[in-house]
Design an enzyme around this catalytic site. Structure first.
Site, PDB file in Angstrom:
ATOM      1  N   TYR A  28      48.245  97.259  56.988  1.00 17.40           N
ATOM      2  CA  TYR A  28      47.688  96.834  58.273  1.00 17.40           C
ATOM      3  C   TYR A  28      48.728  96.883  59.392  1.00 17.40           C
ATOM      4  CZ  TYR A  28      43.339  95.180  56.246  1.00 17.40           C
ATOM      5  OH  TYR A  28      42.111  95.101  55.621  1.00 17.40           O
ATOM      6  N   LYS A  80      50.993  96.650  42.871  1.00 19.36           N
ATOM      7  CA  LYS A  80      50.770  97.911  42.151  1.00 19.36           C
ATOM      8  C   LYS A  80      52.128  98.612  42.047  1.00 19.36           C
ATOM      9  CE  LYS A  80      47.972 100.958  40.290  1.00 19.36           C
ATOM     10  NZ  LYS A  80      47.369 100.723  38.973  1.00 19.36           N
ATOM     11  N   ASP A 117      44.557  96.423  40.012  1.00 20.18           N
ATOM     12  CA  ASP A 117      43.335  96.907  39.347  1.00 20.18           C
ATOM     13  C   ASP A 117      42.947  95.973  38.195  1.00 20.18           C
ATOM     14  OD1 ASP A 117      45.740  97.747  38.328  1.00 20.18           O
ATOM     15  OD2 ASP A 117      45.066  99.743  37.712  1.00 20.18           O
ATOM     16  N   ASP A 124      42.888  91.373  51.167  1.00 26.06           N
ATOM     17  CA  ASP A 124      41.622  91.533  51.877  1.00 26.06           C
ATOM     18  C   ASP A 124      40.507  91.833  50.876  1.00 26.06           C
ATOM     19  OD1 ASP A 124      39.905  91.834  54.003  1.00 26.06           O
ATOM     20  OD2 ASP A 124      40.379  93.956  54.289  1.00 26.06           O
ATOM     21  N   ASP A 180      37.414  89.187  49.283  1.00 23.58           N
ATOM     22  CA  ASP A 180      35.967  89.428  49.354  1.00 23.58           C
ATOM     23  C   ASP A 180      35.340  89.413  47.956  1.00 23.58           C
ATOM     24  OD1 ASP A 180      36.143  89.576  52.066  1.00 23.58           O
ATOM     25  OD2 ASP A 180      34.900  91.367  52.244  1.00 23.58           O
TER      26      ASP A 180
END
Ligand code: ATP
Length: 331
Positions: free
Chosen positions: A121, A167, A200, A224, A228
């Site tokens: 971002y 990751k 993941d 983010d 959700d």
């Protein structure tokens, strides 16, 4: 006496804000409100989605309550500007299932701590000959302060474990730094367990064993997406609060947007705004008051009688708020 900035915004923003302030009126704590403008209606009036005056008022107050704004494509986002201007580097999203709400898992209660200022971002993108590149920024400074916040939060809230999500097997440099800094910070908190997972795997664990999480800390985009997913686990946008926190300021807002489809109908669920207000009280150190308010809302949700249509009831936003206020007053 706390000085609060109140930014109702657009659509259902002013409706859920009115509901939250109606309840806060019954608090034993004194607040001095200053209302400030932001969003699309503000843009139509002033030519700006976030006037400088709103930013200065927010910076000077003890905390800011933010409703919701409509961001028209092409317009500068008021809320993103405000987060940047106030250096609100933590995005805190609780994932908690309340009785009487359409959750997928009973008894969930964990918190996602999302780094709010960099990662993917950072806004640095450029076109190349055949596509485009985006820059993924990870600094030691930002990683350290977000990991430290996560451990401090865990300690303060009697939580036992912090999980770093990354990751680093693919993003060896950026997430390699994030993971290393996480374990450096963890060494100062021997009373709290630490572990790390790939993003993941985490996405899967959130479905297969969500109760195993306590505090999760991660970079901007992963945070983010996972928050959700977390919202999906506990059911419904009308229920999810958030906090944006920096060293000197805090801004508290529901996760939902301005929901133009239901605006003006007085059916918006005020729970997310009320829970955001709880997070603000907690941030201000008014933990007992925060717990009282959460309990009042929890009681109303569990009763399921005076709740808005999205929760299967037929109450208006203010009727539900009033029921919460009545219980809050006697606690
Ligand atoms: P925006 O463009 O401002 O983000 P949006 O409508 O695209 O608005 P949200 O406001 O987040 O996105 O809401 C998506 C849908 O979820 C809404 O259309 C509405 O039906 C529902 N919703 C959101 N918030 C609430 C709420 N507080 N109470 C009831 N329903 C809600």
């Amino acid at each position: 006496m706390y000085k609060l900035t109140v930014i109702p915004g657009d659509g259902i923003g002013p409706e859920v804000m009115e509901a939250a302030l109606h309840i806060l009126d019954a608090s034993e704590i004194d607040f001095d409100y200053e209302t400030a403008n932001a969003g699309n209606e503000c843009f139509k009036r002033t030519g700006s989605t976030i006037p400088q005056e709103t930013i200065s008022t927010s910076k000077k107050s003890d905390a800011t309550l933010f409703g919701a704004v409509t961001t028209v494509p092409g317009q500068k986002s008021g809320i993103i500007t405000l987060r940047k201007e106030m250096d609100l580097y933590v995005n805190l999203r609780p994932v908690k299932s309340y009785e009487g709400t359409p959750y997928l898992f009973k008894g969930l209660d964990f918190v996602i701590v999302r780094e709010n200022t960099e990662g993917l971002y950072s806004g640095v993108e450029e076109y190349t000959e055949d596509g485009a590149d985006a820059l993924r920024v990870v600094t030691r400074m930002a990683s350290e302060r977000i990991c430290r916040f996560a451990f401090e939060y865990a300690r303060k809230n009697m939580r036992n474990k912090v999980t770093a999500v990354h990751k680093a097997n693919v993003l060896k440099k950026t997430d390699g730094i994030f993971r290393d800094v996480f374990y450096d910070v963890a060494r100062g908190y021997n009373d709290i367990k630490s572990e790390d997972f790939y993003v993941d795997a985490t996405a899967m664990y959130l479905i297969t064993r969500p109760h195993s999480f306590d505090v999760m800390v991660t970079t901007n985009l992963f945070g983010d997406i996972l928050s959700d997913e977390g919202a999906g686990l506990v059911g419904g946008l009308g229920l999810i609060p958030s906090a944006n926190i920096g060293d000197n300021n805090g801004l508290f807002e529901p996760v939902h947007g301005s929901a133009p489809d239901i605006a003006g109908k007085e059916i918006a669920n005020p729970s997310a705004m009320i829970l955001s207000t709880c997070m603000m009280l907690d941030y201000l150190g008014e933990t007992e008051e925060a717990q009282k308010l959460e309990k009042a809302l929890t009681d109303v949700l569990r009763e399921g009688k005076v709740v808005t249509p999205d929760l299967g009831g037929s109450a208006s936003t203010m009727e539900m708020a009033d029921r919460v206020k009545k219980i809050f007053e006697i606690l």
